[in-house]
Design a protein around this motif. Structure first.
Motif, PDB file in Angstrom:
ATOM      1  N   MET A  88       0.818  -1.325   0.053  1.00 30.54           N
ATOM      2  CA  MET A  88       0.011   0.137  -0.108  1.00 30.54           C
ATOM      3  C   MET A  88       0.865   1.271   0.156  1.00 30.54           C
ATOM      4  N   ILE A  89       0.295   2.151  -0.583  1.00 29.76           N
ATOM      5  CA  ILE A  89       1.248   3.446  -0.906  1.00 29.76           C
ATOM      6  C   ILE A  89       0.710   4.664  -0.239  1.00 29.76           C
TER       7      ILE A  89
ATOM      8  N   ASP B 132      11.179   4.114   1.926  1.00 27.89           N
ATOM      9  CA  ASP B 132      10.641   2.711   2.074  1.00 27.89           C
ATOM     10  C   ASP B 132       9.968   2.160   0.734  1.00 27.89           C
ATOM     11  N   LEU B 133       9.622   3.198   0.012  1.00 27.88           N
ATOM     12  CA  LEU B 133       8.789   2.759  -1.318  1.00 27.88           C
ATOM     13  C   LEU B 133       9.957   2.110  -2.150  1.00 27.88           C
ATOM     14  N   VAL B 134      10.994   2.753  -2.204  1.00 32.90           N
ATOM     15  CA  VAL B 134      12.149   2.447  -2.899  1.00 32.90           C
ATOM     16  C   VAL B 134      12.498   0.747  -2.495  1.00 32.90           C
ATOM     17  N   GLU B 135      12.710   0.715  -1.147  1.00 36.69           N
ATOM     18  CA  GLU B 135      13.178  -0.606  -0.449  1.00 36.69           C
ATOM     19  C   GLU B 135      11.948  -1.572  -1.158  1.00 36.69           C
TER      20      GLU B 135
ATOM     21  N   MET C 238       4.948   4.470  -8.306  1.00 39.20           N
ATOM     22  CA  MET C 238       5.440   3.092  -7.928  1.00 39.20           C
ATOM     23  C   MET C 238       5.117   2.170  -9.057  1.00 39.20           C
ATOM     24  N   ILE C 239       4.198   2.405  -9.897  1.00 44.65           N
ATOM     25  CA  ILE C 239       3.680   1.500 -11.086  1.00 44.65           C
ATOM     26  C   ILE C 239       4.796   1.846 -12.235  1.00 44.65           C
ATOM     27  N   ALA C 240       5.175   3.077 -12.564  1.00 47.94           N
ATOM     28  CA  ALA C 240       6.053   3.560 -13.568  1.00 47.94           C
ATOM     29  C   ALA C 240       7.624   2.889 -13.210  1.00 47.94           C
TER      30      ALA C 240
END
Ligand code: 5AD
Length: 362
Positions: free
Chosen positions: A203-204, A213-216, A263-265
Motif C-alpha cells: 500500500m502506498i 521505504d517505497l524504494v526498498e 510506483m507503477i512506473a
C-alpha cells in the motif's frame, strides 16, 4: 536533466530510484511515465489483460489495523457466496471472454474453507473446459493447502506484503502472534516453490511510510523475483484503528495517487517484464486513476465481477468505486477507458507474465 540521464541508464541504482521517487516536477513526471510506457510496449506490449474479480466472502480471521473487513469490525454484514453464485460469476467471466478470474476473500484457514475452495477451483476449470485461468488471493496458508489448490488448477497467487518495512508492518498489524511479516515471506517463497506465478504488492501513502521505504519495496520485488505486482494507495477505512487515528493526518489524495502512479512506473522501468495491475484503489482516489495507471506502465485490470448484492459488503476502504454497477456495466465502462489510453484489451487470453517463463528457463 538529471531525470532524463537516469532514465537512459540500463540499470538503475537505489539512489537513482530514490531521486525519481522524490521528484515532483511535472516535466520529470511525464518523462518517467513516458519511459515506463515505452518499456511496457517493448516488454509486454500494449495489451491489457483482464482478471474478473470475485470477492466471494468477507469473513476474516485476521485483524489488520487498516482493513474494513477485519475480524473485530462489528459494523460489517458478513457474507459467504455459495458455490452456485460463484460458478455463475465464473460463467459470466468465461462467456464474456475475460480469460482469467481472481478468487478473493477474507482469510480463513479451516478445512471446510480449504475444501470449498479446492472444489470451486475444480468446478471452474470444468465449466470452462480448462480455459479460464485462475488466480487466488486468499491470504496466508500452509504449504499443503497451497499445493492442494495448485493441483486443483489454480496457477497464480497474489499475496501482498503490504510494506517491506518490518517496523511499519508491525505497526499496521496487531501483535497477537497471527500477523507476522516473516510468515508472509515464507508463504511467498512456498508459493513460488510449488510452481505458482507469484504476485505481491504494497500500500502506498501509509502513515509513517517514507519514499525510502517505497524504494526498498521495489528492491524487495526484485529480490523475491516476483512475476506480478498489484499495489495501490492506502485509503482510510472508518472504524478501523488506523482509520480513526489518521483520518485527518493522511497524505493528500493527489499525493497518494501521484506516488501510486510513480510506483507503477518505476516498477515497470526497473523490473520490465512483469505484470502490473492498475488497481481499483487508484480509481477510488481519482476517477481516472486506472487509465493513468495504464499510461504509467500497468498492463492488467481486475474488473469487479462480484454479484451486485455482495459488492457493497466487500469494502476494504471508504468509497470503493463501482459498487453500484453490474458486471455488464463495468465491462462497457472499462472497454472505453482502455481505448482512451491507446491500449487494446486482450480478450480470452491468460496473459501470464513473460517474466515467469523467463525465470523458469534460467
Ligand atoms: N486501503 C487500501 N488498500 C487496502 N487493502 C486493505 N485495506 C486497505 C485500505 N484501507 C488492500 C491490502 C490487501 C488487499 C486485498 O487490499 O493491500 O492486501
Amino acid at each position: 536533466m538529471k531525470t532524463a540521464e537516469i532514465l537512459n541508464k540500463e540499470k538503475l541504482t537505489r539512489e537513482d530510484l530514490l531521486y525519481l521517487m522524490n521528484t515532483e516536477d511535472p516535466k520529470d513526471l511525464n518523462l518517467i511515465y513516458e519511459k515506463a510506457y515505452e518499456i511496457k510496449e517493448k516488454e509486454v506490449g500494449k495489451k491489457v489483460f483482464y482478471r474478473g474479480l470475485i470477492e466471494f466472502s468477507n469473513n476474516c480471521i485476521k485483524d489488520c489495523n487498516y482493513c474494513g473487513i477485519r475480524r473485530s469490525s462489528g459494523n460489517v454484514e458478513r457474507f459467504f457466496m455459495d458455490k452456485k453464485d460463484i460458478l455463475e460469476s465464473a460463467r459470466w467471466i468465461y462467456e464474456n471472454n475475460y480469460g482469467s478470474l481472481v478468487l478473493q476473500s477474507g482469510e480463513r484457514q479451516d478445512e471446510e474453507f480449504i475444501l470449498f475452495v479446492e472444489d470451486v477451483i475444480k468446478e471452474i476449470k470444468e465449466l470452462s473446459g480448462g480455459k479460464l485461468g485462475i488466480t487466488l488471493s486468499l491470504g496466508e496458508q500452509n504449504r499443503e493447502t497451497y499445493k492442494r489448490w495448485f493441483d486443483a488448477g489454480a496457477h497464480r497467487y497474489l499475496l501482498r506484503v503490504e510494506t517491506s518495512n518490518k517496523e511499519l508492518y508491525k505497526k499496521m498489524h496487531p501483535q497477537d502472534g497471527k500477523h507476522n511479516f516473516e510468515n508472509r515471506i515464507i508463504c511467498l517463497k512456498e508459493l513460488r516453490n510449488i510452481g505458482f506465478q507469484v504476485g505481491t504488492g504494497v500500500m502506498i501513502g501509509l502513515p509513517g511510510q517514507s519514499t525510502e521505504d517505497l524504494v526498498e519495496d521495489l528492491l524487495f520485488y526484485e529480490k523475491l523475483d516476483v512475476d506480478m505486482i498489484g499495489m495501490g494507495p492506502y485509503i482510510i477505512s472508518d472504524e478501523t484503528p488506523m482509520g480513526e487515528e489518521y483520518r485527518d493526518k493522511v497524505m493528500s489524495k493527489e499525493k497518494r495517487v501521484s506516488l501510486g502512479l510513480k510506483m507503477i512506473a518505476l516498477s515497470r522501468i526497473y523490473l520490465k517484464d512483469i505484470n502490473i495491475a492498475a488497481t481499483t484503489a487508484l480509481q477510488g482516489l481519482d476517477p481516472l486513476g486506472r487509465e493513468k495507471g495504464l499510461k504509467a506502465g500497468a498492463n492488467v485490470l481486475m474488473p469487479i465481477t462480484t454479484k451486485d448484492e455482495y459488492r457493497a459488503k466487500y469494502q476494504l476502504y471508504n468509497d470503493k468505486p463501482c459498487i453500484d454497477d453490474t458486471a455488464d456495466q463495468c465491462k462497457g465502462c472499462l472497454a472505453g477507458r482502455v481505448k482512451s489510453v491507446g491500449d487494446e484489451i486482450a480478450y480470452g487470453e491468460w496473459g501470464d507474465s513473460p517474466h515467469f517463463f523467463k525465470r523458469k528457463n534460467r
